[in-house]
Scaffold this active site. Structure first.
Site, PDB file in Angstrom:
ATOM      1  N   ASP A 179      28.290 -55.753 -72.563  1.00  0.00           N
ATOM      2  CA  ASP A 179      27.109 -56.576 -72.276  1.00  0.00           C
ATOM      3  C   ASP A 179      26.019 -56.336 -73.309  1.00  0.00           C
ATOM      4  O   ASP A 179      25.321 -57.265 -73.712  1.00  0.00           O
ATOM      5  CB  ASP A 179      26.574 -56.255 -70.877  1.00  0.00           C
ATOM      6  CG  ASP A 179      27.384 -56.936 -69.788  1.00  0.00           C
ATOM      7  OD1 ASP A 179      28.076 -57.925 -70.099  1.00  0.00           O
ATOM      8  OD2 ASP A 179      27.322 -56.477 -68.633  1.00  0.00           O
ATOM      9  N   GLY A 180      25.891 -55.071 -73.726  1.00  0.00           N
ATOM     10  CA  GLY A 180      24.880 -54.738 -74.734  1.00  0.00           C
ATOM     11  C   GLY A 180      25.110 -55.505 -76.032  1.00  0.00           C
ATOM     12  O   GLY A 180      24.165 -55.970 -76.675  1.00  0.00           O
ATOM     13  N   GLU A 201      15.715 -58.711 -69.541  1.00  0.00           N
ATOM     14  CA  GLU A 201      14.386 -58.413 -69.017  1.00  0.00           C
ATOM     15  C   GLU A 201      13.406 -57.999 -70.104  1.00  0.00           C
ATOM     16  O   GLU A 201      13.793 -57.630 -71.209  1.00  0.00           O
ATOM     17  CB  GLU A 201      14.428 -57.278 -67.980  1.00  0.00           C
ATOM     18  CG  GLU A 201      14.578 -55.862 -68.508  1.00  0.00           C
ATOM     19  CD  GLU A 201      15.964 -55.496 -68.954  1.00  0.00           C
ATOM     20  OE1 GLU A 201      16.144 -55.323 -70.181  1.00  0.00           O
ATOM     21  OE2 GLU A 201      16.893 -55.397 -68.144  1.00  0.00           O
ATOM     22  N   ARG A 221      -0.391 -48.901 -61.035  1.00  0.00           N
ATOM     23  CA  ARG A 221      -0.483 -47.598 -61.692  1.00  0.00           C
ATOM     24  C   ARG A 221       0.847 -46.886 -61.482  1.00  0.00           C
ATOM     25  O   ARG A 221       1.306 -46.758 -60.354  1.00  0.00           O
ATOM     26  CB  ARG A 221      -1.636 -46.783 -61.111  1.00  0.00           C
ATOM     27  CG  ARG A 221      -1.751 -45.382 -61.712  1.00  0.00           C
ATOM     28  CD  ARG A 221      -2.929 -44.630 -61.136  1.00  0.00           C
ATOM     29  NE  ARG A 221      -4.176 -45.103 -61.709  1.00  0.00           N
ATOM     30  CZ  ARG A 221      -4.859 -44.464 -62.668  1.00  0.00           C
ATOM     31  NH1 ARG A 221      -4.418 -43.332 -63.147  1.00  0.00           N
ATOM     32  NH2 ARG A 221      -5.987 -44.956 -63.108  1.00  0.00           N
ATOM     33  N   ASP A 270       4.818 -45.750 -63.686  1.00  0.00           N
ATOM     34  CA  ASP A 270       5.592 -45.629 -64.923  1.00  0.00           C
ATOM     35  C   ASP A 270       5.705 -46.955 -65.673  1.00  0.00           C
ATOM     36  O   ASP A 270       5.753 -46.970 -66.894  1.00  0.00           O
ATOM     37  CB  ASP A 270       7.016 -45.130 -64.610  1.00  0.00           C
ATOM     38  CG  ASP A 270       7.064 -43.628 -64.354  1.00  0.00           C
ATOM     39  OD1 ASP A 270       5.983 -43.002 -64.345  1.00  0.00           O
ATOM     40  OD2 ASP A 270       8.180 -43.097 -64.165  1.00  0.00           O
ATOM     41  N   THR A 292      20.978 -57.778 -62.448  1.00  0.00           N
ATOM     42  CA  THR A 292      22.012 -56.784 -62.151  1.00  0.00           C
ATOM     43  C   THR A 292      21.913 -55.565 -63.081  1.00  0.00           C
ATOM     44  O   THR A 292      22.714 -54.648 -62.976  1.00  0.00           O
ATOM     45  CB  THR A 292      23.421 -57.403 -62.318  1.00  0.00           C
ATOM     46  OG1 THR A 292      23.488 -58.028 -63.609  1.00  0.00           O
ATOM     47  CG2 THR A 292      23.704 -58.435 -61.247  1.00  0.00           C
ATOM     48  N   TYR A 337      18.735 -53.305 -65.409  1.00  0.00           N
ATOM     49  CA  TYR A 337      17.629 -52.361 -65.163  1.00  0.00           C
ATOM     50  C   TYR A 337      16.966 -52.638 -63.807  1.00  0.00           C
ATOM     51  O   TYR A 337      16.710 -51.728 -63.010  1.00  0.00           O
ATOM     52  CB  TYR A 337      16.607 -52.516 -66.301  1.00  0.00           C
ATOM     53  CG  TYR A 337      15.663 -51.367 -66.541  1.00  0.00           C
ATOM     54  CD1 TYR A 337      15.643 -50.244 -65.724  1.00  0.00           C
ATOM     55  CD2 TYR A 337      14.770 -51.415 -67.620  1.00  0.00           C
ATOM     56  CE1 TYR A 337      14.760 -49.196 -65.964  1.00  0.00           C
ATOM     57  CE2 TYR A 337      13.892 -50.377 -67.871  1.00  0.00           C
ATOM     58  CZ  TYR A 337      13.882 -49.282 -67.043  1.00  0.00           C
ATOM     59  OH  TYR A 337      13.007 -48.256 -67.299  1.00  0.00           O
ATOM     60  N   LYS A 378      18.145 -53.742 -61.119  1.00  0.00           N
ATOM     61  CA  LYS A 378      18.917 -53.258 -59.973  1.00  0.00           C
ATOM     62  C   LYS A 378      18.723 -51.758 -59.779  1.00  0.00           C
ATOM     63  O   LYS A 378      18.716 -51.266 -58.656  1.00  0.00           O
ATOM     64  CB  LYS A 378      20.401 -53.595 -60.161  1.00  0.00           C
ATOM     65  CG  LYS A 378      21.261 -53.223 -58.974  1.00  0.00           C
ATOM     66  CD  LYS A 378      22.683 -53.705 -59.147  1.00  0.00           C
ATOM     67  CE  LYS A 378      23.524 -53.320 -57.953  1.00  0.00           C
ATOM     68  NZ  LYS A 378      23.706 -51.854 -57.843  1.00  0.00           N
ATOM     69  N   ALA A 419       8.291 -46.638 -60.260  1.00  0.00           N
ATOM     70  CA  ALA A 419       7.512 -45.504 -59.754  1.00  0.00           C
ATOM     71  C   ALA A 419       6.009 -45.768 -59.697  1.00  0.00           C
ATOM     72  O   ALA A 419       5.222 -45.170 -60.429  1.00  0.00           O
ATOM     73  CB  ALA A 419       7.808 -44.255 -60.591  1.00  0.00           C
TER      74      ALA A 419
HETATM   75  P1  NAP Z   1      22.990 -49.323 -72.262  1.00  0.00           P
HETATM   76  O1  NAP Z   1      22.068 -48.183 -72.076  1.00  0.00           O
HETATM   77  O2  NAP Z   1      24.342 -49.073 -72.787  1.00  0.00           O
HETATM   78  O3  NAP Z   1      23.075 -50.204 -70.910  1.00  0.00           O
HETATM   79  C1  NAP Z   1      23.160 -49.675 -69.674  1.00  0.00           C
HETATM   80  C2  NAP Z   1      24.253 -50.368 -68.902  1.00  0.00           C
HETATM   81  O4  NAP Z   1      23.792 -51.654 -68.461  1.00  0.00           O
HETATM   82  C3  NAP Z   1      25.528 -50.621 -69.679  1.00  0.00           C
HETATM   83  O5  NAP Z   1      26.602 -50.224 -68.864  1.00  0.00           O
HETATM   84  C4  NAP Z   1      25.515 -52.115 -69.903  1.00  0.00           C
HETATM   85  O6  NAP Z   1      26.811 -52.672 -69.987  1.00  0.00           O
HETATM   86  C5  NAP Z   1      24.845 -52.579 -68.643  1.00  0.00           C
HETATM   87  N1  NAP Z   1      24.277 -53.914 -68.642  1.00  0.00           N
HETATM   88  C6  NAP Z   1      23.626 -54.587 -69.641  1.00  0.00           C
HETATM   89  N2  NAP Z   1      23.244 -55.791 -69.213  1.00  0.00           N
HETATM   90  C7  NAP Z   1      23.666 -55.907 -67.922  1.00  0.00           C
HETATM   91  C8  NAP Z   1      23.573 -56.928 -66.947  1.00  0.00           C
HETATM   92  N3  NAP Z   1      22.931 -58.079 -67.188  1.00  0.00           N
HETATM   93  N4  NAP Z   1      24.111 -56.691 -65.724  1.00  0.00           N
HETATM   94  C9  NAP Z   1      24.733 -55.539 -65.445  1.00  0.00           C
HETATM   95  N5  NAP Z   1      24.847 -54.535 -66.321  1.00  0.00           N
HETATM   96  C10 NAP Z   1      24.310 -54.713 -67.548  1.00  0.00           C
HETATM   97  O7  NAP Z   1      22.253 -50.407 -73.161  1.00  0.00           O
HETATM   98  P2  NAP Z   1      22.781 -51.848 -73.485  1.00  0.00           P
HETATM   99  O8  NAP Z   1      24.244 -51.948 -73.258  1.00  0.00           O
HETATM  100  O9  NAP Z   1      22.233 -52.205 -74.792  1.00  0.00           O
HETATM  101  O10 NAP Z   1      22.077 -52.753 -72.367  1.00  0.00           O
HETATM  102  C11 NAP Z   1      20.706 -52.967 -72.362  1.00  0.00           C
HETATM  103  C12 NAP Z   1      20.262 -53.049 -70.945  1.00  0.00           C
HETATM  104  O11 NAP Z   1      20.348 -51.783 -70.317  1.00  0.00           O
HETATM  105  C13 NAP Z   1      18.805 -53.429 -70.807  1.00  0.00           C
HETATM  106  O12 NAP Z   1      18.601 -54.802 -70.955  1.00  0.00           O
HETATM  107  C14 NAP Z   1      18.509 -52.922 -69.406  1.00  0.00           C
HETATM  108  O13 NAP Z   1      18.763 -53.910 -68.446  1.00  0.00           O
HETATM  109  C15 NAP Z   1      19.513 -51.823 -69.187  1.00  0.00           C
HETATM  110  N6  NAP Z   1      18.827 -50.569 -68.948  1.00  0.00           N
HETATM  111  C16 NAP Z   1      18.983 -49.997 -67.730  1.00  0.00           C
HETATM  112  C17 NAP Z   1      18.289 -48.856 -67.391  1.00  0.00           C
HETATM  113  C18 NAP Z   1      18.496 -48.287 -66.040  1.00  0.00           C
HETATM  114  O14 NAP Z   1      19.281 -48.846 -65.287  1.00  0.00           O
HETATM  115  N7  NAP Z   1      17.802 -47.219 -65.689  1.00  0.00           N
HETATM  116  C19 NAP Z   1      17.439 -48.270 -68.308  1.00  0.00           C
HETATM  117  C20 NAP Z   1      17.281 -48.869 -69.542  1.00  0.00           C
HETATM  118  C21 NAP Z   1      17.978 -50.030 -69.857  1.00  0.00           C
HETATM  119  P3  NAP Z   1      27.774 -52.453 -71.266  1.00  0.00           P
HETATM  120  O15 NAP Z   1      28.270 -51.049 -71.150  1.00  0.00           O
HETATM  121  O16 NAP Z   1      28.837 -53.481 -71.061  1.00  0.00           O
HETATM  122  O17 NAP Z   1      26.975 -52.689 -72.514  1.00  0.00           O
HETATM  123 MN    MN Z   2      25.965 -50.820 -73.727  1.00  0.00          MN
END
Ligand code: NAP
Ligand code: MN
Length: 270
Positions: free
Chosen positions: A51-52, A128, A154, A156, A167, A169, A171, A191
């Site tokens: 997805d990334g 997002e 106020r 994070d 689905t 961040y 979520k 937070a």
């Molecule tokens: P990453 O740190 O590898 O992503 C975290 C996980 O989110 C990966 O398993 C990624 O899938 C998955 N993901 C990305 N888009 C998704 C979606 N629309 N629905 C469900 N899962 C999804 O970084 P990345 O792969 O570049 O993805 C960036 C996204 O990570 C950001 O847009 C943000 O939504 C998310 N993120 C989440 C958190 C958190 O949950 N605490 C914190 C920061 C960012 P793949 O392994 O297939 O890439």
């Molecule tokens: Mn990824």
């Protein structure tokens, strides 16, 4: 564009990925696609990764709304933006061979949000926009819905997610999963401080495509937050005001049968 089968493949260029992708280049040419070197010449842009990688492919090619995007997963599972799995070429052949009048494939249209920072640069996001404190001190943000001062946050930070980003961040902070057929954006807290002095809604809320959301960062010593656009961060800088609304644009992807958004949600999370 006259040739409707101009294909651009977006992937990492390391030897491992190149060898994985090699097969796909051959397959594409065998099924009548023309591989193009520049994404602007393509009418189908396909990411190979997760997805990334799909998010990066859309960002690096400028959120085009005049082409189709598709995701091919290199992991063992399909993911939210990847309808194809790299080992399962039969699905790709089926999709490539079917014409629209056979009704094998449909086109999905994913809502995108448009983010304007300090009235200047505009960015688009498919997952997002996130605004987070970059230091240990809390971040203070005045939240406006249209002209209404809604709350003073106020904590994070805040996440403004699209339906397909719901689905990700969103979520993780207990936001709701939103059907991408609804053009809207969801605001979720990270937070928040809630006590007799500071009060926020404490729940995620969903805004329609007619609303404008404005975030004004208080200048009390924490006005250099981290701003995230999907998986890319804006370099840390001073920011006062962020305006967010739904874009007129939609990101189009190929939808295979038996692979609706809710089927993907079930497959991924249940
Ligand atoms: P990453 O740190 O590898 O992503 C975290 C996980 O989110 C990966 O398993 C990624 O899938 C998955 N993901 C990305 N888009 C998704 C979606 N629309 N629905 C469900 N899962 C999804 O970084 P990345 O792969 O570049 O993805 C960036 C996204 O990570 C950001 O847009 C943000 O939504 C998310 N993120 C989440 C958190 C958190 O949950 N605490 C914190 C920061 C960012 P793949 O392994 O297939 O890439
Ligand atoms: Mn990824």
């Amino acid at each position: 564009m006259s040739n409707r089968r101009n294909l651009y493949l977006y992937h990492k260029k390391d030897p491992e990925m190149l060898s994985k992708a090699e097969n796909l280049y051959d397959l594409a040419e065998r099924y009548g696609f023309t591989i193009v070197k520049e994404p602007r010449d393509a009418n189908i842009i396909t990411s190979i990764g997760g997805d990334g990688t799909f998010l990066q492919a859309v960002r690096k090619t400028g959120f085009r709304d005049d082409c189709l995007y598709a995701g091919i997963s290199t992991g063992s599972n399909l993911s939210m933006y990847c309808d194809f799995q790299i080992e399962d070429t039969s699905k790709m052949i089926e999709a490539a061979s079917s014409t629209s009048d056979q009704q094998q494939i449909e086109v999905r249209r994913y809502p995108v949000i448009e983010v304007r920072v300090d009235g200047q640069t505009t960015f688009e996001c498919l997952n997002e926009f996130s605004l987070r404190s970059a230091i240990i001190k809390t971040l203070v943000v005045d939240v406006f819905i249209d002209e209404l001062h809604f709350e003073t946050f106020r904590g994070d930070g805040l996440i403004v997610a699209t339906p397909t980003g719901s689905t990700a961040y969103n979520k993780s902070v207990s936001g709701s999963i939103v059907d991408p057929l609804l053009p809207c954006m969801q605001v979720s807290e990270i937070a928040s401080v809630n006590n007799n002095r500071y009060r926020t809604l404490g729940a995620s809320f969903i805004l329609s495509n007619d609303r404008n959301l404005t975030l004004k960062v208080a200048s009390d010593g924490n006005d250099h937050p981290t701003m995230g656009m999907d998986n890319e961060a804006l370099s840390i800088r001073h920011v006062e005001r962020v305006d967010i609304k739904l874009s007129e644009k939609r990101i189009k992807t190929i939808k295979l049968k038996d692979n609706s958004f809710w089927e993907k949600v079930k497959r991924t999370f249940l």
